[in-house]
Scaffold this motif. Structure first.
Motif, PDB file in Angstrom:
ATOM      1  N   VAL A  67      -4.363  -1.833   0.933  1.00  0.00           N
ATOM      2  CA  VAL A  67      -4.558  -1.126   2.062  1.00  0.00           C
ATOM      3  C   VAL A  67      -6.040  -0.481   2.126  1.00  0.00           C
ATOM      4  O   VAL A  67      -6.354   0.522   1.252  1.00  0.00           O
ATOM      5  CB  VAL A  67      -3.241  -0.118   2.352  1.00  0.00           C
ATOM      6  N   LEU A  68      -6.680  -0.686   3.126  1.00  0.00           N
ATOM      7  CA  LEU A  68      -8.032  -0.042   3.245  1.00  0.00           C
ATOM      8  C   LEU A  68      -7.849   0.869   4.501  1.00  0.00           C
ATOM      9  O   LEU A  68      -7.437   0.574   5.519  1.00  0.00           O
ATOM     10  CB  LEU A  68      -9.096  -1.045   3.640  1.00  0.00           C
ATOM     11  N   LEU A  97     -15.806  -1.014 -12.075  1.00  0.00           N
ATOM     12  CA  LEU A  97     -16.546   0.486 -12.208  1.00  0.00           C
ATOM     13  C   LEU A  97     -15.587   1.155 -11.494  1.00  0.00           C
ATOM     14  O   LEU A  97     -15.642   2.361 -11.464  1.00  0.00           O
ATOM     15  CB  LEU A  97     -17.854   0.588 -11.786  1.00  0.00           C
ATOM     16  N   GLN A  98     -14.742   0.612 -10.689  1.00  0.00           N
ATOM     17  CA  GLN A  98     -13.931   1.419  -9.705  1.00  0.00           C
ATOM     18  C   GLN A  98     -12.379   1.745 -10.331  1.00  0.00           C
ATOM     19  O   GLN A  98     -12.044   0.973 -11.134  1.00  0.00           O
ATOM     20  CB  GLN A  98     -13.854   1.005  -8.295  1.00  0.00           C
ATOM     21  N   PRO A  99     -12.155   2.762 -10.148  1.00  0.00           N
ATOM     22  CA  PRO A  99     -10.573   3.085 -10.445  1.00  0.00           C
ATOM     23  C   PRO A  99      -9.728   2.417  -9.830  1.00  0.00           C
ATOM     24  O   PRO A  99      -9.948   2.174  -8.635  1.00  0.00           O
ATOM     25  CB  PRO A  99     -10.537   4.785 -10.504  1.00  0.00           C
ATOM     26  N   HIS A 100      -8.571   2.295 -10.614  1.00  0.00           N
ATOM     27  CA  HIS A 100      -7.263   1.641  -9.944  1.00  0.00           C
ATOM     28  C   HIS A 100      -6.705   2.583  -8.744  1.00  0.00           C
ATOM     29  O   HIS A 100      -6.494   3.649  -9.150  1.00  0.00           O
ATOM     30  CB  HIS A 100      -6.353   1.183 -10.685  1.00  0.00           C
ATOM     31  N   ALA A 101      -6.862   2.074  -7.786  1.00  0.00           N
ATOM     32  CA  ALA A 101      -6.152   2.753  -6.576  1.00  0.00           C
ATOM     33  C   ALA A 101      -4.801   2.572  -6.323  1.00  0.00           C
ATOM     34  O   ALA A 101      -4.065   1.643  -6.359  1.00  0.00           O
ATOM     35  CB  ALA A 101      -6.877   2.204  -5.202  1.00  0.00           C
ATOM     36  N   THR A 102      -4.057   3.669  -6.082  1.00  0.00           N
ATOM     37  CA  THR A 102      -2.666   3.703  -5.826  1.00  0.00           C
ATOM     38  C   THR A 102      -2.427   4.270  -4.230  1.00  0.00           C
ATOM     39  O   THR A 102      -3.421   4.932  -3.811  1.00  0.00           O
ATOM     40  CB  THR A 102      -1.675   4.428  -6.865  1.00  0.00           C
ATOM     41  N   PRO A 159      -6.967   2.770  12.743  1.00  0.00           N
ATOM     42  CA  PRO A 159      -6.167   1.558  12.053  1.00  0.00           C
ATOM     43  C   PRO A 159      -6.614   1.479  10.540  1.00  0.00           C
ATOM     44  O   PRO A 159      -7.744   1.783  10.308  1.00  0.00           O
ATOM     45  CB  PRO A 159      -6.731   0.540  13.022  1.00  0.00           C
ATOM     46  N   GLU A 160      -5.792   0.743   9.895  1.00  0.00           N
ATOM     47  CA  GLU A 160      -5.762   0.520   8.636  1.00  0.00           C
ATOM     48  C   GLU A 160      -6.091  -0.882   8.515  1.00  0.00           C
ATOM     49  O   GLU A 160      -5.639  -1.641   9.469  1.00  0.00           O
ATOM     50  CB  GLU A 160      -4.780   0.977   7.611  1.00  0.00           C
ATOM     51  N   THR A 161      -6.534  -1.626   7.301  1.00  0.00           N
ATOM     52  CA  THR A 161      -6.586  -2.957   7.020  1.00  0.00           C
ATOM     53  C   THR A 161      -5.802  -3.370   6.123  1.00  0.00           C
ATOM     54  O   THR A 161      -6.075  -2.559   4.900  1.00  0.00           O
ATOM     55  CB  THR A 161      -8.067  -3.327   6.977  1.00  0.00           C
ATOM     56  N   VAL A 162      -4.965  -4.297   5.884  1.00  0.00           N
ATOM     57  CA  VAL A 162      -4.298  -4.959   4.865  1.00  0.00           C
ATOM     58  C   VAL A 162      -5.023  -6.152   4.318  1.00  0.00           C
ATOM     59  O   VAL A 162      -5.281  -6.909   5.182  1.00  0.00           O
ATOM     60  CB  VAL A 162      -2.878  -5.273   5.083  1.00  0.00           C
ATOM     61  N   ALA A 163      -5.596  -6.410   3.161  1.00  0.00           N
ATOM     62  CA  ALA A 163      -6.216  -7.443   2.591  1.00  0.00           C
ATOM     63  C   ALA A 163      -5.522  -8.073   1.463  1.00  0.00           C
ATOM     64  O   ALA A 163      -5.239  -7.731   0.658  1.00  0.00           O
ATOM     65  CB  ALA A 163      -7.719  -7.050   2.286  1.00  0.00           C
ATOM     66  N   ALA A 184      -4.329   2.135  -1.093  1.00  0.00           N
ATOM     67  CA  ALA A 184      -2.819   1.734  -1.644  1.00  0.00           C
ATOM     68  C   ALA A 184      -2.999   0.243  -2.152  1.00  0.00           C
ATOM     69  O   ALA A 184      -3.879  -0.291  -1.469  1.00  0.00           O
ATOM     70  CB  ALA A 184      -1.909   1.979  -0.591  1.00  0.00           C
ATOM     71  N   THR A 185      -2.138   0.081  -3.098  1.00  0.00           N
ATOM     72  CA  THR A 185      -2.045  -1.419  -3.462  1.00  0.00           C
ATOM     73  C   THR A 185      -0.660  -1.525  -3.347  1.00  0.00           C
ATOM     74  O   THR A 185       0.167  -1.058  -4.113  1.00  0.00           O
ATOM     75  CB  THR A 185      -2.371  -1.652  -5.062  1.00  0.00           C
ATOM     76  N   LEU A 186      -0.389  -2.718  -2.475  1.00  0.00           N
ATOM     77  CA  LEU A 186       1.111  -3.184  -2.000  1.00  0.00           C
ATOM     78  C   LEU A 186       1.621  -4.255  -3.128  1.00  0.00           C
ATOM     79  O   LEU A 186       2.785  -4.232  -3.229  1.00  0.00           O
ATOM     80  CB  LEU A 186       1.151  -3.511  -0.768  1.00  0.00           C
ATOM     81  N   LEU A 187       0.681  -5.026  -3.581  1.00  0.00           N
ATOM     82  CA  LEU A 187       1.215  -6.021  -4.464  1.00  0.00           C
ATOM     83  C   LEU A 187       0.203  -6.196  -5.558  1.00  0.00           C
ATOM     84  O   LEU A 187      -0.902  -6.334  -5.265  1.00  0.00           O
ATOM     85  CB  LEU A 187       1.312  -7.446  -3.417  1.00  0.00           C
ATOM     86  N   GLU A 188       0.680  -6.118  -6.778  1.00  0.00           N
ATOM     87  CA  GLU A 188      -0.144  -6.222  -7.849  1.00  0.00           C
ATOM     88  C   GLU A 188      -0.429  -7.862  -8.162  1.00  0.00           C
ATOM     89  O   GLU A 188       0.836  -8.491  -8.170  1.00  0.00           O
ATOM     90  CB  GLU A 188       0.395  -5.660  -9.122  1.00  0.00           C
ATOM     91  N   ALA A 189      -1.471  -8.405  -8.823  1.00  0.00           N
ATOM     92  CA  ALA A 189      -1.696  -9.704  -9.253  1.00  0.00           C
ATOM     93  C   ALA A 189      -0.844 -10.020 -10.374  1.00  0.00           C
ATOM     94  O   ALA A 189      -0.216 -11.078 -10.499  1.00  0.00           O
ATOM     95  CB  ALA A 189      -3.261  -9.943  -9.665  1.00  0.00           C
ATOM     96  N   GLY A 190      -0.586  -8.995 -11.289  1.00  0.00           N
ATOM     97  CA  GLY A 190       0.342  -9.182 -12.249  1.00  0.00           C
ATOM     98  C   GLY A 190       1.894  -9.903 -11.871  1.00  0.00           C
ATOM     99  O   GLY A 190       2.614 -10.242 -12.720  1.00  0.00           O
ATOM    100  N   ARG A 191       2.218  -9.479 -10.566  1.00  0.00           N
ATOM    101  CA  ARG A 191       3.447 -10.174 -10.251  1.00  0.00           C
ATOM    102  C   ARG A 191       3.634 -11.579  -9.933  1.00  0.00           C
ATOM    103  O   ARG A 191       4.445 -12.328  -9.850  1.00  0.00           O
ATOM    104  CB  ARG A 191       4.064  -9.262  -8.957  1.00  0.00           C
TER     105      ARG A 191
END
Length: 176
Positions: free
Chosen positions: A96-97, A11-16, A75-79, A111-118
């Protein structure tokens, strides 16, 4: 619980990548020498619904790293997140959260640093001096067994000019 998380992710939009709050950019940094300044709490990766399509499987956060990435003093969190397939090597997505200032607000993906599609797996995730670093493991061809990645890269992301910029360094193939 996993079904709720997976369903909410759809239900969430893709974040960039988005720019930091300009008003927050002038806030004083809460660094090691800022004893009188209360430290902001890094976002908790468990409090986020991730927009991964795991086809009914649960989502797993496999690693996190925290630090001030955009210089706003918070601070941000990278997950590192992937589908919890139970076998094989599912690819990671790196998010990035950020934590909203509103009391009780949940962290959000900025932000999305690495897409699963890679189709890469992220290991050794760190944040140091505003730079996100991860070792990315991948495959040179479809014939390479999924349990034996043969491509290794060191990836670094830095917040510059209102977005994250990536640097890749190739490592020795076959020496994972």
């Amino acid at each position: 619980m996993a079904a709720v998380i997976a369903g909410a992710g759809l239900l969430q939009p893709h974040a960039t990548a988005t720019a930091a709050d300009p008003a927050a950019a002038s806030a004083p940094a809460a660094g090691p020498g800022a004893a009188d300044t209360p430290r902001a709490k890094a976002p908790d990766a468990a409090d986020v619904t991730y927009p991964l399509d795991c086809k009914g499987l649960p989502v797993a956060v496999t690693a996190t790293a925290q630090g001030d990435l955009d210089g706003d003093g918070r601070p941000e969190t990278v997950a590192a997140v992937r589908c919890d397939a139970g076998s094989g090597t599912p690819p990671h997505t790196l998010y990035v959260l950020a934590q909203d200032k509103t009391p009780g607000a949940r962290p959000r993906i900025v932000a999305t640093l690495l897409e699963a599609g890679r189709r890469q797996t992220a290991t050794d995730l760190t944040v140091r001096d505003g730079i996100v670093t991860a070792r990315l493991l991948g495959y040179s061809s479809p014939q390479v067994p999924r349990y034996s990645p043969d491509v290794k890269q060191l990836a670094k992301w830095r917040w510059t000019g209102g977005k994250f910029r990536q640097e890749l360094t190739n490592s020795d193939a076959g020496s994972v």
